[in-house]
Motif scaffolding. Structure first.
Motif, PDB file in Angstrom:
ATOM      1  N   UNK A 153       0.916  -1.241   0.158  1.00 28.17           N
ATOM      2  CA  UNK A 153       0.068   0.124   0.044  1.00 28.17           C
ATOM      3  C   UNK A 153       0.812   1.146  -0.031  1.00 28.17           C
ATOM      4  N   UNK A 154       0.569   2.116  -0.931  1.00 33.69           N
ATOM      5  CA  UNK A 154       1.443   3.375  -0.879  1.00 33.69           C
ATOM      6  C   UNK A 154       1.569   3.935   0.224  1.00 33.69           C
TER       7      UNK A 154
ATOM      8  N   UNK B  61       9.029  -6.601  -2.795  1.00 33.41           N
ATOM      9  CA  UNK B  61       9.928  -5.714  -3.549  1.00 33.41           C
ATOM     10  C   UNK B  61      11.001  -6.667  -3.871  1.00 33.41           C
ATOM     11  N   UNK B  62      11.783  -7.503  -2.926  1.00 31.03           N
ATOM     12  CA  UNK B  62      12.849  -8.240  -3.178  1.00 31.03           C
ATOM     13  C   UNK B  62      12.523  -9.316  -3.844  1.00 31.03           C
TER      14      UNK B  62
ATOM     15  N   UNK C 202      18.275  -1.779  -7.898  1.00 26.89           N
ATOM     16  CA  UNK C 202      17.338  -2.657  -8.330  1.00 26.89           C
ATOM     17  C   UNK C 202      16.106  -2.933  -7.326  1.00 26.89           C
ATOM     18  N   UNK C 203      16.894  -3.188  -6.083  1.00 26.55           N
ATOM     19  CA  UNK C 203      15.885  -3.512  -5.100  1.00 26.55           C
ATOM     20  C   UNK C 203      14.820  -2.482  -4.814  1.00 26.55           C
ATOM     21  N   UNK C 204      15.589  -1.106  -4.701  1.00 24.59           N
ATOM     22  CA  UNK C 204      14.743   0.226  -4.480  1.00 24.59           C
ATOM     23  C   UNK C 204      13.922   0.501  -5.615  1.00 24.59           C
TER      24      UNK C 204
ATOM     25  N   UNK D  60       5.990   1.865  -2.571  1.00 27.99           N
ATOM     26  CA  UNK D  60       6.800   2.543  -1.548  1.00 27.99           C
ATOM     27  C   UNK D  60       7.226   3.839  -2.070  1.00 27.99           C
ATOM     28  N   UNK D  61       6.968   4.867  -1.217  1.00 22.82           N
ATOM     29  CA  UNK D  61       7.695   6.117  -1.601  1.00 22.82           C
ATOM     30  C   UNK D  61       8.943   6.660  -0.492  1.00 22.82           C
ATOM     31  N   UNK D  62      10.055   6.523  -1.027  1.00 20.82           N
ATOM     32  CA  UNK D  62      11.144   6.504  -0.001  1.00 20.82           C
ATOM     33  C   UNK D  62      11.778   8.025   0.055  1.00 20.82           C
ATOM     34  N   UNK D  63      12.102   8.313   1.371  1.00 23.67           N
ATOM     35  CA  UNK D  63      12.658   9.342   1.656  1.00 23.67           C
ATOM     36  C   UNK D  63      14.032   9.092   2.248  1.00 23.67           C
TER      37      UNK D  63
END
Length: 268
Positions: free
Chosen positions: A3-4, A118-119, A217-219, A227-230
């Motif tokens: 979920x985002x 994701x992995x 690649x994982x990210x 996922x929204x990464x900070x």
């Protein structure tokens, strides 16, 4: 699909074994102190080390005299599972509040599959195929995490285990630590001098990929999953807690040993 939601991303370099374990625990603890975003942290190891599961019996599963002779630090994780010889692996940690999980994810198996989606996607892209391992009873003397398979693990197309994962579920938080074998740093015979029981014939399907490229690649796969990464750094409080944990909870069990620093960059 995850979920985002926003995640903290911590990408560390090679760290001291005690420090690596202590940071994971500090991030987990701080989830309940205001830093409520889920965290994904990457790290490698400044020297060879063995981490063992929370309840692992070292006398029955490890060759302690040889570990002492080889000068390898032995550290007990807060998560479960069996022993991992670190050095040629990329490790990543997920620390998350249960409240961030969908209500449909009830079992530990569901949580693994959800948080590692994701992995899984990354390995399927790079290898063409990746599947979950099968749960089966562990022998009492099986010391090496990569010698056994469970539903928490990812298996490559040649049926070898390419990730080893361990999880601990707290009242309101979850910690997952995953090791992905990228390079061989020791000969097969070396494992026989460290772990009791049968040893796997380890494959290295990512030996042609740099650690940084693998992380990217994982990210990308986690971002595709929602996922929204900070990107950020550890807070001063997390560092303070990590220092405390490193000097106490995650001191090497065999701390009287004169450790030999084996440069993990010398991969073979």
């Amino acid at each position: 699909m995850i979920e985002a939601q926003r995640w903290r991303l911590i990408s560390d370099g090679a760290g001291d074994p005690s420090w690596n374990m202590a940071i994971d625990q500090a991030m987990l603890q701080e989830l309940s102190s205001g830093l409520q975003l889920p965290v994904l942290r990457f790290y490698t190891w400044s020297q060879s080390a063995i981490t063992i599961g929370r309840f692992q019996n070292v006398d029955r599963t490890l060759c302690l005299d040889d570990i002492r002779r080889l000068g390898i630090p032995l550290i007990r994780r807060s998560t479960g599972g069996r022993g991992v010889l670190h050095g040629g692996d990329l490790t990543f940690c997920i620390a998350i509040l249960k409240s961030h999980l969908p209500k449909t994810n009830r079992s530990n198996k569901d949580v693994y599959q959800y948080l590692q989606s994701g992995l899984t996607r990354t390995l399927q892209k790079l290898l063409g195929h990746a599947s979950r391992g099968e749960d089966y009873p562990l022998g009492p003397s099986t010391g090496n995490c990569f010698a056994i398979q469970s539903a928490a693990d990812l298996i490559g197309p040649d049926h070898s285990k390419i990730t080893g994962s361990a999880m601990r579920v707290y009242d309101d938080r979850i910690l997952i630590q995953t090791s992905i074998v990228l390079r061989r740093i020791v000969a097969q015979e070396y494992l026989m001098n460290v772990f009791r029981g049968s040893q796997p014939i380890q494959s290295y399907p990512f030996s042609h990929i740099s650690c940084e490229d693998f992380k990217e690649n994982v990210l990308k796969s986690y971002e595709e999953a929602g996922c929204l990464f900070v990107r950020g750094e550890l807070t001063s409080r997390e560092r303070e807690l990590a220092n405390e944990f490193a000097l106490d909870q995650f001191q090497p069990i065999n701390k009287d040993v004169a450790f030999e620093v084996i440069d993990s960059r010398n991969w073979v």
